[in-house]
Motif scaffolding. Structure first.
Motif, short mmCIF file in Angstrom:
data_model
loop_
_atom_site.label_atom_id
_atom_site.label_comp_id
_atom_site.label_asym_id
_atom_site.label_seq_id
_atom_site.Cartn_x
_atom_site.Cartn_y
_atom_site.Cartn_z
N LEU A 1 -20.56 88.91 15.40
CA LEU A 1 -21.31 89.90 16.22
C LEU A 1 -22.01 91.11 15.81
CD1 LEU A 1 -19.09 89.35 19.50
CD2 LEU A 1 -21.24 88.40 19.12
N LYS A 2 -21.44 91.47 14.56
CA LYS A 2 -21.64 92.72 13.85
C LYS A 2 -22.17 92.31 12.63
CE LYS A 2 -18.83 95.73 12.90
NZ LYS A 2 -18.99 95.95 11.54
N GLY A 3 -23.11 93.23 11.95
CA GLY A 3 -23.44 93.13 10.76
C GLY A 3 -22.69 93.81 9.66
N GLY A 4 -22.89 93.52 8.43
CA GLY A 4 -22.28 94.38 7.49
C GLY A 4 -20.69 93.94 6.91
N VAL A 5 -20.43 92.36 7.49
CA VAL A 5 -19.05 91.84 7.58
C VAL A 5 -19.04 90.70 6.44
CG1 VAL A 5 -18.57 92.40 9.73
CG2 VAL A 5 -19.71 90.04 9.13
N GLY A 6 -19.98 90.89 5.40
CA GLY A 6 -20.10 89.67 4.42
C GLY A 6 -20.51 88.28 4.80
N LYS A 7 -21.27 88.35 5.92
CA LYS A 7 -21.83 86.97 6.46
C LYS A 7 -22.49 86.26 5.27
CE LYS A 7 -24.60 87.23 9.71
NZ LYS A 7 -25.83 86.87 8.69
N THR A 8 -23.61 87.18 5.11
CA THR A 8 -24.63 86.40 3.98
C THR A 8 -24.15 86.11 2.63
OG1 THR A 8 -26.59 87.43 5.44
CG2 THR A 8 -27.11 86.89 3.08
N SER A 9 -23.44 87.08 2.11
CA SER A 9 -23.06 86.64 0.67
C SER A 9 -22.06 85.51 0.96
CB SER A 9 -22.17 87.91 0.19
OG SER A 9 -21.26 88.42 1.08
N THR A 10 -21.34 85.44 1.92
CA THR A 10 -20.40 84.16 2.12
C THR A 10 -21.38 82.79 2.19
OG1 THR A 10 -18.69 85.45 2.90
CG2 THR A 10 -18.62 83.02 3.45
N ALA A 11 -22.39 83.01 2.83
CA ALA A 11 -23.15 81.80 3.18
C ALA A 11 -23.74 81.39 1.68
CB ALA A 11 -24.36 82.21 4.20
N VAL A 12 -24.27 82.33 0.99
CA VAL A 12 -24.89 82.03 -0.38
C VAL A 12 -24.02 81.40 -1.34
CG1 VAL A 12 -26.05 82.99 -2.41
CG2 VAL A 12 -26.83 83.50 -0.13
N ASN A 13 -22.79 82.23 -1.30
CA ASN A 13 -21.89 81.44 -2.29
C ASN A 13 -21.16 80.37 -1.80
OD1 ASN A 13 -21.43 83.71 -4.31
ND2 ASN A 13 -20.71 84.91 -2.76
N LEU A 14 -21.05 80.04 -0.54
CA LEU A 14 -20.47 78.73 -0.05
C LEU A 14 -21.66 77.74 -0.62
CD1 LEU A 14 -18.63 79.23 3.17
CD2 LEU A 14 -17.50 79.19 1.01
N ALA A 15 -22.75 77.92 -0.55
CA ALA A 15 -23.95 77.02 -0.47
C ALA A 15 -23.70 76.64 -2.27
CB ALA A 15 -25.23 77.58 -0.44
N HIS A 16 -23.44 77.65 -3.10
CA HIS A 16 -23.38 77.30 -4.43
C HIS A 16 -22.24 76.64 -4.89
CE1 HIS A 16 -22.13 78.79 -8.38
NE2 HIS A 16 -23.07 77.98 -8.90
N ARG A 17 -21.33 76.71 -4.04
CA ARG A 17 -19.94 76.21 -4.56
C ARG A 17 -19.98 74.72 -3.96
NH1 ARG A 17 -16.51 78.13 -8.25
NH2 ARG A 17 -16.90 80.41 -8.27
N ALA A 18 -20.74 74.51 -2.88
CA ALA A 18 -20.83 73.09 -2.33
C ALA A 18 -21.76 72.14 -3.03
CB ALA A 18 -21.22 73.32 -0.92
N ALA A 19 -22.62 73.06 -3.78
CA ALA A 19 -23.71 72.26 -4.63
C ALA A 19 -22.79 71.90 -5.96
CB ALA A 19 -24.78 73.21 -4.98
N ALA A 20 -22.08 73.00 -6.29
CA ALA A 20 -21.55 72.54 -7.63
C ALA A 20 -20.50 71.46 -7.54
CB ALA A 20 -20.81 73.82 -7.99
N ASP A 21 -20.10 71.13 -6.22
CA ASP A 21 -19.12 70.24 -6.04
C ASP A 21 -19.90 68.64 -5.73
OD1 ASP A 21 -16.64 71.24 -6.15
OD2 ASP A 21 -16.15 71.16 -4.09
N GLY A 22 -20.97 68.71 -5.86
CA GLY A 22 -21.99 67.66 -5.90
C GLY A 22 -22.53 67.17 -4.44
N LEU A 23 -22.55 68.32 -3.78
CA LEU A 23 -23.14 67.88 -2.48
C LEU A 23 -24.67 68.51 -2.30
CD1 LEU A 23 -19.91 67.87 -1.57
CD2 LEU A 23 -20.73 68.99 0.52
N GLN A 24 -25.36 67.67 -1.66
CA GLN A 24 -26.84 68.09 -1.33
C GLN A 24 -26.89 69.16 -0.29
OE1 GLN A 24 -29.37 67.00 -3.24
NE2 GLN A 24 -28.16 66.12 -4.47
#
Length: 254
Positions: free
Chosen positions: A10-33
């Motif tokens: 509900l509020k900004g500045g909580v690390g939402k976007t950095s988490t989204a980007v890092n999880l995308a990278h981690r999932a891709a590194a695990d072989g997911l599209q």
């Protein structure tokens, strides 16, 4: 099968976007599209992924199916995942969503064609209670909420849970984790020991407050692309992805 994971608060500045980007990278590194859809008009996830393009099609066109969203997908600079970029026109989505059939499920409809290519879609949603937020809650298989430890943390989750209930969405879809954690602060230590909101899955991983996360903006890359595996925040995101992956599997199997 494609899972839809939404980063929301509900509020900004909580690390939402950095988490989204890092999880995308981690999932891709695990072989997911993986596809990361930046729904925030500020475009921070697009920027952090090293993508300079914008989704320049008129929102009303792709909302009504007159313009295929897939044609606007870009590749992240080094993260190994795809990005559906942000657009300044996203600020108008709340208005436009009221002009399509079944407006609360417009996002779910738009996501269906991506299941032919992607195993995971991550939505980086803007912080608000809105028609777009309703769409995100309905379209997601898991609503992932970053929470900064503090006295208002539980109230924030309760508000989201109340909205989920109003939309007839099960509370079990919600998963929360602590972020920007500074264990030197008494209030953070006290909140980490507090009882969680009933019915919401609380992931064990926590993301520490770290300057390395801020440097993502300098490098325009996920943390794992320029930081070693033993760096605390990088290791924390790796652990969080494993928690999230297990949670998605549990939700998939009921």
């Amino acid at each position: 099968m494609m899972d839809v994971l939404a980063l929301y608060q509900l509020k900004g500045g909580v690390g939402k976007t950095s988490t989204a980007v890092n999880l995308a990278h981690r999932a891709a590194a695990d072989g997911l599209q993986v596809l990361l859809w930046d729904l925030d008009p500020q475009g921070a996830a697009t920027w952090l992924s090293g993508v300079d393009a914008t989704l320049d099609a008129k929102s009303k066109h792709w909302l009504k199916g007159k313009s295929a969203l897939g044609r606007y997908v870009e590749r992240s600079a080094v993260g190994g995942f795809d990005v559906l970029p942000a657009a300044s026109a996203h600020r108008l989505l709340d208005v436009l969503l009221n002009k399509v059939d079944r407006p609360e499920r417009a996002l779910s409809k738009l996501l269906k064609p991506f299941s032919e290519h992607y195993q995971l879609v991550i939505l980086d949603a803007p912080p608000s209670l809105s028609h777009l937020a309703d769409n995100v809650m309905i379209a997601s298989d898991c609503l992932l909420l970053p929470v900064i430890p503090g006295f208002l943390a539980q109230r924030t989750l309760e508000l989201v849970a109340e909205r989920m209930a109003a939309l007839d969405q099960p509370r079990r879809k919600m998963a929360a984790f602590y972020t920007l954690v500074d264990r030197r602060r008494t209030v953070h230590r006290e909140q980490l020991e507090a009882a969680p909101v009933a019915g919401i899955t609380w992931l064990q991983s926590e993301i520490p407050y770290a300057s390395s996360v801020e440097r993502m903006g300098l490098h325009r890359q996920p943390l794992g692309c320029f930081s070693g595996p033993s760096e605390p925040a990088n290791a924390a995101y790796a652990a969080l992805w494993q928690d999230v992956r297990r949670q998605l599997s549990r939700l998939r199997t009921g």
